[in-house]
Design a protein around this motif. Structure first.
Motif, PDB file in Angstrom:
ATOM      1  N   HIS A 189      22.556  28.477  15.068  1.00  0.00           N
ATOM      2  CA  HIS A 189      21.136  28.757  15.320  1.00  0.00           C
ATOM      3  C   HIS A 189      20.533  29.450  14.108  1.00  0.00           C
ATOM      4  N   GLY A 190      20.481  28.735  13.004  1.00  0.00           N
ATOM      5  CA  GLY A 190      19.762  29.235  11.835  1.00  0.00           C
ATOM      6  C   GLY A 190      20.380  30.454  11.181  1.00  0.00           C
ATOM      7  N   GLU A 191      21.668  30.685  11.401  1.00  0.00           N
ATOM      8  CA  GLU A 191      22.372  31.796  10.749  1.00  0.00           C
ATOM      9  C   GLU A 191      21.771  33.160  11.087  1.00  0.00           C
TER      10      GLU A 191
END
Lengths: 408, 408
Positions: A189-191
């Protein structure tokens, strides 16, 4: 540290007491035994008249504690024998520790230093036959969130990252469930960053994770700069040794958070924390015990140890001048039980491993005895909270009619 | 009682400590001053580094305490000065007492005896300038609910009955709000019985009432034989001196009950109680303080004093042989504050009046400082409780997949 000084409390130049190891050692070293016993009855609850018993640990565990200079305490709670169920005694451990290297050292060295420091403590837990072990909050790193500097995010790892792999080996070796609270980077999830506890099963498998539900904005606790409120609900993890949950740090100030883990069936709730003396020390012996009483489960409270100094000075308001440290993390890890008893605390200054034997049958015994869940009237509170969260909620206030007489 | 014995703790033949007045006196009499100060910091919270200050009381109040042999303590909490609000310091009192006559005396004599006993204590509160005073649970009678005998229902009164009239006079005389917890007979609803607190305004008017929300079924607490769970919600009473609420006795074990008074805006919550040593004494210093911390309000905790012996023996299970008394009501009334500090406790054995000055501004100061309400995520818990009360609720449990491997 000289043991006699640490146990008796040393009077510093300003008249304050320093260098003692824990409240309980201070009291036991300075009160005659029968007085200490009565004070313990009031303060520790003493397991409803039953004394907490010392657990005899193997020499190998004691040797590790001496060699690596960490506090090692082990006491057992008792429960009634039942006719229809066998006792379900589990041995549970808590580890508190300071960081290993200065915060100016290369990050990978800092992390490796902590791994090396923890290894003999986990070995001691393994040698002592601990079934479930919990480490402190964000154990792989200094508690750098006070700085608001984003570089510390480098310490974040995915749930199946380096620290988890390190612990999976040990979990398997010692047939031990390990709760590992880390700074998590969510690769899917987007880091983004979370404050997360990874639950590692006794076969070395990852059972699941839980993300910190409540994030502080107080004093130097600038954590809301780094991560948001968790999205994992209030999971209870069913392990071979019992049902456990994790209330991370600031969540201990929220009775609803404790309640939710209870409603989902937790028998032991861990509270891995990082908190400092001036702000929270008087709350520390209160909140976890209250949760254990109110929810009829065991609580294991962990706080890190020592003072962590950061390279760049920072401020957080509160009128303090800029400073380079977060204050003293006062350790004092301990267990609380549903019968209102608790163990003494680990040291305020030293690394430590606290071990307790607990018969999980005590949870249901106290549900039956006090009936808190049965008398809780949850429907009343479901209604109230349902109303409260509406923007036009009006509190139930009955005003003294004499109050507004003059203005009418 | 010999004061030196009561303060130092007397060693009885069986080696136990008896006859001391309170935990705090025991500690202050037996620890050197600088040690006691540090122990107090940890145990009493010491108002965030600020010491609790003794209040100087008028001689007339002290004379009443000597003449009528009741413990009298008075300490003040402090708060920060604000720029936009003036301090709102109120003086609050708690009264704990034993009954006046044996339970075999005619009921009207027993009741009159308690009135006569309380009169000088309320006079002392008046002389000391107390603004809000709270009496103990069911103060007009022995705590006879252990017996399950229905004759004790004769002590019940309507909200505007004899005890209320007695207190209305005193409330008016001393310009004092009085919280009066009684056994109520509801004349408008079939003469049923409730456990109720009547709120009497400082002009002698009745502001309202609150009925005990949670009823115990534990040990000798056979109250569910006498009255049902209250139907008055969680009212907060707006008085000229501040917003107050009443969490009666067993309701202190329910964090949701404390929460609800907080959500409705209470600044002081009283917990008039009747509870005995063996069952609850280790919980007593924990639950009220936790409520004060978690909800950013003050709490006044009251417990009655002494051992009440009833004419007919009774049993309540728990393996105890039939007995004629409920055990020792251990007094120990005290105040807790939102900053995690608390006062020492009144005596475990003697009647007493505890007085505290508190700046109600401290409540909002702690809401702002710690932000518990802001970080509470009530919508999450409204949802959870809404689900929980459904018969088909399924707890959020994550099972170790290795657990069920053998059975598959």
């Amino acid at each position: 540290m000289d043991k006699s000084i640490s146990e008796n409390g040393e009077t510093a130049a300003d008249g304050s007491i320093r260098g003692y190891d824990s409240l309980h050692q201070l009291l036991s070293a300075n009160l005659k035994p029968e007085l200490y016993q009565e004070v313990s009855r009031l303060l520790l609850g003493s397991n409803c008249g039953r004394s907490l018993e010392q657990i005899v640990l193997p020499d190998s565990a004691k040797a590790l504690s001496s060699k690596h200079d960490f506090d090692l305490q082990a006491v057992s709670f008792s429960a009634d024998k039942e006719q229809m169920r066998k006792p379900r005694v589990v041995r549970v451990g808590l580890i508190q520790n300071s960081i290993a290297l200065p915060t100016t050292a290369p990050f990978s060295d800092q992390k490796r230093g902590i791994f090396e420091k923890l290894k003999p403590m986990i070995d001691a837990a393994g040698a002592a036959g601990v079934n479930i072990l919990c480490l402190q909050e964000a154990w792989t790193m200094p508690f750098a969130f006070c700085t608001r500097e984003k570089k510390w995010c480098e310490f974040a790892e995915p749930v199946n990252g380096e620290s988890t792999k390190f612990l999976q080996e040990l979990a398997k070796k010692y047939n031990m469930v390990i709760v590992s609270p880390i700074l998590e980077r969510d690769m899917d999830h987007g880091e983004v960053i979370w404050n997360t506890a990874v639950i590692i099963g006794n076969n070395g498998n990852i059972i699941g994770k839980h993300r910190k539900n409540h994030i502080p904005r107080v004093g130097d606790f600038n954590e809301s700069t780094y991560y948001m409120e968790g999205d994992t609900g209030h999971p209870v993890f069913e392990t071979v040794f019992g049902k456990i949950a994790v209330n991370i740090c600031y969540g201990r100030h929220h009775p609803l958070n404790w309640l939710a883990f209870g409603l989902n069936g937790a028998e032991i709730v861990f509270n891995p924390s990082a908190t400092v003396g001036e702000l929270s020390e008087p709350m520390w012996p209160v909140e976890a015990r209250n949760a254990a009483i109110a929810n009829s489960y065991f609580v294991g409270s962990i706080n890190r140890v020592g003072t962590e100094v950061f390279p760049n000075a920072f401020t957080s308001g509160d009128g303090k001048p800029q400073h380079n440290d977060f204050g003293h993390f006062y350790g004092s890890s301990y267990f609380s039980a549903p019968d209102a008893s608790c163990t003494p605390s680990l040291s305020r200054c030293r690394d430590g491993l606290m071990i307790s034997d607990m018969d999980l049958n005590l949870c249901r015994q106290y549900k039956d005895k006090w009936g808190f869940r049965m008398t809780a009237r949850y429907e009343v509170y479901a209604d109230l909270l349902g109303e409260y969260i509406k923007p036009d909620f009006k509190p139930q206030v009955v005003s003294d009619p004499m109050l507004h007489k003059n203005s009418s």
